[in-house]
Write an enzyme that holds these catalytic residues in place. Structure first.
Site, PDB file in Angstrom:
ATOM      1  N   ASP A  48      -7.018  22.201  27.945  1.00 31.86           N
ATOM      2  CA  ASP A  48      -8.373  22.522  27.496  1.00 31.86           C
ATOM      3  C   ASP A  48      -8.845  23.857  28.068  1.00 31.86           C
ATOM      4  O   ASP A  48      -9.561  24.606  27.410  1.00 31.86           O
ATOM      5  CB  ASP A  48      -9.355  21.417  27.905  1.00 31.86           C
ATOM      6  N   LYS A 126       6.870   3.486   6.413  1.00 30.51           N
ATOM      7  CA  LYS A 126       5.809   3.842   5.469  1.00 30.51           C
ATOM      8  C   LYS A 126       4.488   3.826   6.239  1.00 30.51           C
ATOM      9  O   LYS A 126       3.899   2.778   6.457  1.00 30.51           O
ATOM     10  CB  LYS A 126       5.781   2.864   4.294  1.00 30.51           C
ATOM     11  N   ARG A 147      -4.092  13.727  -2.280  1.00 27.73           N
ATOM     12  CA  ARG A 147      -3.293  13.433  -3.461  1.00 27.73           C
ATOM     13  C   ARG A 147      -4.148  13.372  -4.724  1.00 27.73           C
ATOM     14  O   ARG A 147      -3.729  13.815  -5.783  1.00 27.73           O
ATOM     15  CB  ARG A 147      -2.581  12.096  -3.243  1.00 27.73           C
ATOM     16  N   CYS A 435     -28.485 -26.946   5.633  1.00 27.53           N
ATOM     17  CA  CYS A 435     -29.674 -27.126   6.454  1.00 27.53           C
ATOM     18  C   CYS A 435     -30.862 -26.843   5.531  1.00 27.53           C
ATOM     19  O   CYS A 435     -30.924 -25.781   4.907  1.00 27.53           O
ATOM     20  CB  CYS A 435     -29.658 -26.113   7.608  1.00 27.53           C
TER      21      CYS A 435
HETATM   22  S1  IVH Z   1       7.504   9.579   0.072  1.00 27.16           S
HETATM   23  C1  IVH Z   1       8.002  10.880  -4.088  1.00 27.16           C
HETATM   24  N1  IVH Z   1       7.560   8.754   2.583  1.00 27.16           N
HETATM   25  O1  IVH Z   1       3.172   6.046   0.541  1.00 27.16           O
HETATM   26  C2  IVH Z   1       7.836  10.437  -2.712  1.00 27.16           C
HETATM   27  N2  IVH Z   1       5.620   8.294   1.289  1.00 27.16           N
HETATM   28  O2  IVH Z   1       3.193   5.408  -2.866  1.00 27.16           O
HETATM   29  C3  IVH Z   1       6.448  10.348  -2.295  1.00 27.16           C
HETATM   30  N3  IVH Z   1       3.846   7.158   2.506  1.00 27.16           N
HETATM   31  O3  IVH Z   1       1.643   8.411  -1.535  1.00 27.16           O
HETATM   32  C4  IVH Z   1       6.166   9.679  -1.056  1.00 27.16           C
HETATM   33  N4  IVH Z   1       4.888   7.022   4.444  1.00 27.16           N
HETATM   34  O4  IVH Z   1       1.003   8.332   0.926  1.00 27.16           O
HETATM   35  C5  IVH Z   1       6.854   8.813   1.435  1.00 27.16           C
HETATM   36  N5  IVH Z   1       7.743   8.110   4.789  1.00 27.16           N
HETATM   37  C6  IVH Z   1       7.044   8.183   3.671  1.00 27.16           C
HETATM   38  C7  IVH Z   1       5.724   7.642   3.575  1.00 27.16           C
HETATM   39  C8  IVH Z   1       5.053   7.716   2.346  1.00 27.16           C
HETATM   40  C9  IVH Z   1       3.770   6.758   3.786  1.00 27.16           C
HETATM   41  C10 IVH Z   1       2.769   6.956   1.490  1.00 27.16           C
HETATM   42  C11 IVH Z   1       2.385   8.194   0.739  1.00 27.16           C
HETATM   43  C12 IVH Z   1       2.647   7.903  -0.701  1.00 27.16           C
HETATM   44  C13 IVH Z   1       2.696   6.411  -0.719  1.00 27.16           C
HETATM   45  C14 IVH Z   1       3.709   5.898  -1.720  1.00 27.16           C
END
Ligand code: IVH
Length: 679
Positions: A48, A126, A147, A435
């Site tokens: 910082d 994911k 997106r 009640c």
């Molecule tokens: S790949 C064409 N990888 O999941 C490939 N997506 O419906 C596009 N997400 O919109 C996505 N972790 O927001 C990918 N390791 C990962 C991910 C990931 C989270 C989300 C992302 C995407 C949705 C898939």
């Protein structure tokens, strides 16, 4: 503070520029150590101090400021509005699968599509966050966009710059122009801290880290966004500055560029290895400091990805394996009773607080007496709680093996838990106990909460805690008392945590509620079966509350969509002297008890029916319904073949599934907002 200069000698401009460059370099170096390697070499304080020195230097000499300076992360002037931008290549979403067979089917389709026997895959976690597309030009971050509908998203660059794991300039000398995609998310720890602060401040709590992330990215105050500590994980790159042949290569390239990449990226030579990866993370996901909702599997070779292409919005070379609802085990400490505003008494599980899918759960509804009896619950039991697509957790099972021998099954008390202890009754054929005590303070509390809530009168500052305090202090003994609070300013100031400013805010909120339209007042009254939708129908059919309260059963049921239960409930309300007195008081206070038909913005949605489901981040469901109706459309509660669109927010459940089954077009929140803007 670390400094090259001592106070006595004012440095020359070359020295200053050098020092600024040196500080930037140092800070970036420490960012990489912290975010990419999780191995900081200096304390947060020392970090910082470096940042502060750079801020001071740039403030005194603005000409030294660069667009990629780490000082740009602290946030700046408020953002007026988020501009919609087009994605250079669309942002796809993934097809979901839930079973091993579906995984094997995917593998078969891929191998057949490519005409080869074995395919290498990459598995990733994911991350449950918000997809983000970043654009770098000449090595510098120039744009971050959500997106949206996949074609167009919102430009949220100012907030994206505040995310410390997103490099403001690239570390590679060859890759200068690129689109990088990944997920913005929040650590569970950060989420819990923010929610705890919100709770202490008496503010609304956030449902989950993903919603809070989405809300933060749409913050107009980027300094606020900076304070929320968002994270970013990169999983995709598009560049013509270097040839990348596999997805695994993309990931190492992203790391080289200065990005944090997925925690558990693994190349798998066979689909069996993919299945093992899926199983492993299903059991280990609780050990992660952030939420995941599944696993993403991608074909590794980029030439293969191109060959397979995409159908609709999903690539044929990747899919998401979704995990089942998360479950947790905890102890049932007690079963208490909750009294609803209409007098329904519901058993509630008081639980040993436990973390489930990112939020701490200490209570869960048990619905009714029969539900508890079917599970045979005893206080002290170990119970299983789970959270599916919904935000509200439920008790789904009990582990009787750990039960003490002398444990007694819980039985429903037959008296109201409030200090007045009125007798409860359970009508024949109903699951609920009621009640009937018109003076029950617990019912009053719920009626007040409902009256003041966001979708009803929306009174800022009159939340659960204030209501509890005011009831205890005798300031609120009925709904009508809300409109006498302005005269009780001094009494309120005597109460804990009330200051002149917060009282002013409350009183302004109460005053503003007098302008809420008649339909909202009808809904706020809390008449049984009169929800938001019914209130609007009634307000349209009976343009004043006097006409409504004078209506006969026949007049009421002649209105389309008003059935006999609703009619009976309205008549019962109209016959209750206390209810009539309340209406008279509210009229005298200046509330809207007559309708004006809301002006239509357009008739773009004429003949169209929308169903809004899931959690929206930028508006309440009620606001979404009003926006639809203001354009001549109809907002319905259930999906059928006649539904024109389903608007699906986060965690949408069965309605979304039904829409997909029936082939009803689904709009996500961003797509819905764009549609509103052009309609
Ligand atoms: S790949 C064409 N990888 O999941 C490939 N997506 O419906 C596009 N997400 O919109 C996505 N972790 O927001 C990918 N390791 C990962 C991910 C990931 C989270 C989300 C992302 C995407 C949705 C898939």
């Amino acid at each position: 503070m670390l400094s090259l200069f001592d106070a006595a000698s004012e440095p020359g401009s070359t020295d200053r520029a050098e020092r600024a460059a040196q500080l930037r370099e140092l800070i970036r170096h420490h960012d990489v150590l912290y975010y990419q390697h999780a191995q900081p070499e200096i304390t947060d304080r020392a970090y910082d101090a470096l940042l502060q020195e750079l801020i001071d230097l740039e403030t005194a000499h603005p000409e030294l400021r660069t667009i990629d300076s780490p000082t740009q992360r602290v946030g700046g002037a408020p953002i007026a509005d988020f501009v919609t931008v087009e994605h250079r290549t669309p942002m796809l979403s993934l097809a979901n699968s839930y079973t091993r067979d579906e995984v094997l089917d995917f593998d078969r389709r891929v191998r057949e599509g490519l005409g080869i026997d074995s395919v290498s895959y990459v598995c990733e976690l994911k991350y449950d966050g918000v997809a983000m597309s970043l654009m770098y030009e000449n090595g510098v971050l120039v744009m971050g966009a959500t997106r949206g509908d996949g074609e167009r998203g919102d430009d949220v660059t100012a907030n994206v710059r505040t995310i410390r794991s997103i490099p403001l300039s690239l570390a590679t000398s060859d890759i200068r122009n690129a689109v990088v995609r990944g997920e913005v998310y929040m650590l569970e720890k950060t989420f819990l801290e923010i929610n705890q602060r919100a709770e202490e401040a008496g503010d609304k709590l956030y449902a989950n880290p993903r919603n809070l992330t989405a809300g933060t990215l749409k913050q107009k105050d980027s300094a606020m966004a900076a304070s929320r500590k968002l994270e970013f994980v990169a999983y995709y790159i598009e560049t013509s500055d270097r040839t990348i042949t596999t997805h695994a290569d993309s990931i190492t390239t992203l790391a080289e560029m200065g990005f944090v990449t997925g925690r558990a990226v693994q190349t798998c030579a066979t689909i069996d290895e993919v299945l093992q990866f899926i199983d492993r993370w299903d059991s280990e996901r609780d050990t992660l400091p952030f939420q995941i909702d599944g696993i993403v599997v991608k074909v590794n070779t980029i030439a293969h990805q191109r060959e397979l292409g995409a159908v609709a919005r999903s690539p044929r070379w990747a899919f998401a394996y979704k995990y089942e609802a998360q479950k947790a085990r905890t102890t049932l400490l007690d079963i208490t009773l909750q009294v609803g505003r209409t007098g329904v008494v519901t058993p509630v599980a008081e639980l040993q607080p436990t973390l489930l899918a990112g939020s701490t759960i200490s209570r869960a509804t048990l619905h009714n007496e029969d539900f508890v009896q079917e599970l045979g619950l005893c206080v002290g039991d170990t119970v299983v709680i789970e959270k599916g697509g919904d935000v509200i957790p439920k008790v789904s099972g009990v582990d009787t093996s750990a039960r003490a021998d002398d444990a007694q099954p819980w039985s429903m008390p037959h008296h109201c838990p409030c200090p007045r202890n009125a007798a409860l009754h359970r009508p024949e054929g109903e699951a609920n106990w009621y009640c009937d005590d018109g003076q029950c303070p617990w019912q009053l509390r719920r009626r007040l909460e409902h009256f003041a809530s966001r979708d009803a009168m929306d009174i800022d500052g009159l939340g659960e805690r204030a209501i509890d305090q005011f009831i205890t202090a005798g300031l609120l003994t009925s709904i009508a008392d809300i409109y006498t609070l302005a005269k009780r300013r001094d009494d309120i100031l005597q109460l804990d945590r009330w200051a002149p400013k917060s009282v002013d805010r409350l009183l302004a909120g109460i005053e503003a509620s007098k302008n809420q339209p008649y339909a909202r007042v009808l809904f706020a009254l809390g008449i049984r079966f009169v929800g938001e939708g019914v209130a609007k129908i009634l307000a349209r059919a009976f343009p004043s509350i006097d006409m409504l309260l004078a209506a006969t059963h026949e007049q009421l049921t002649s209105v389309h969509e008003i059935g006999s239960a609703i009619a009976a409930s309205v008549i019962e309300f109209a016959a209750d002297p206390a209810a009539r007195a309340l209406v008279a008081d509210l009229r005298a206070a200046g509330l809207q008890v007559e309708g004006q038909a809301p002006a239509l913005l357009s008739n773009a949605f004429e003949g169209k029916t929308f169903v809004v489901t899931g959690e929206l981040t930028s508006m309440s469901r009620n606001e979404a319904h009003s926006a639809i109706e203001a354009r001549g459309g109809k907002a319905a509660g259930s999906v059928s073949k006649k539904t024109t669109y389903v608007v699906a927010g986060a965690n949408a459940g069965s309605k979304l599934t039904k829409a997909t089954e029936l082939g009803v077009p689904v709009l996500d929140e961003d797509a819905f907002r764009s549609l509103l803007e052009t309609s």
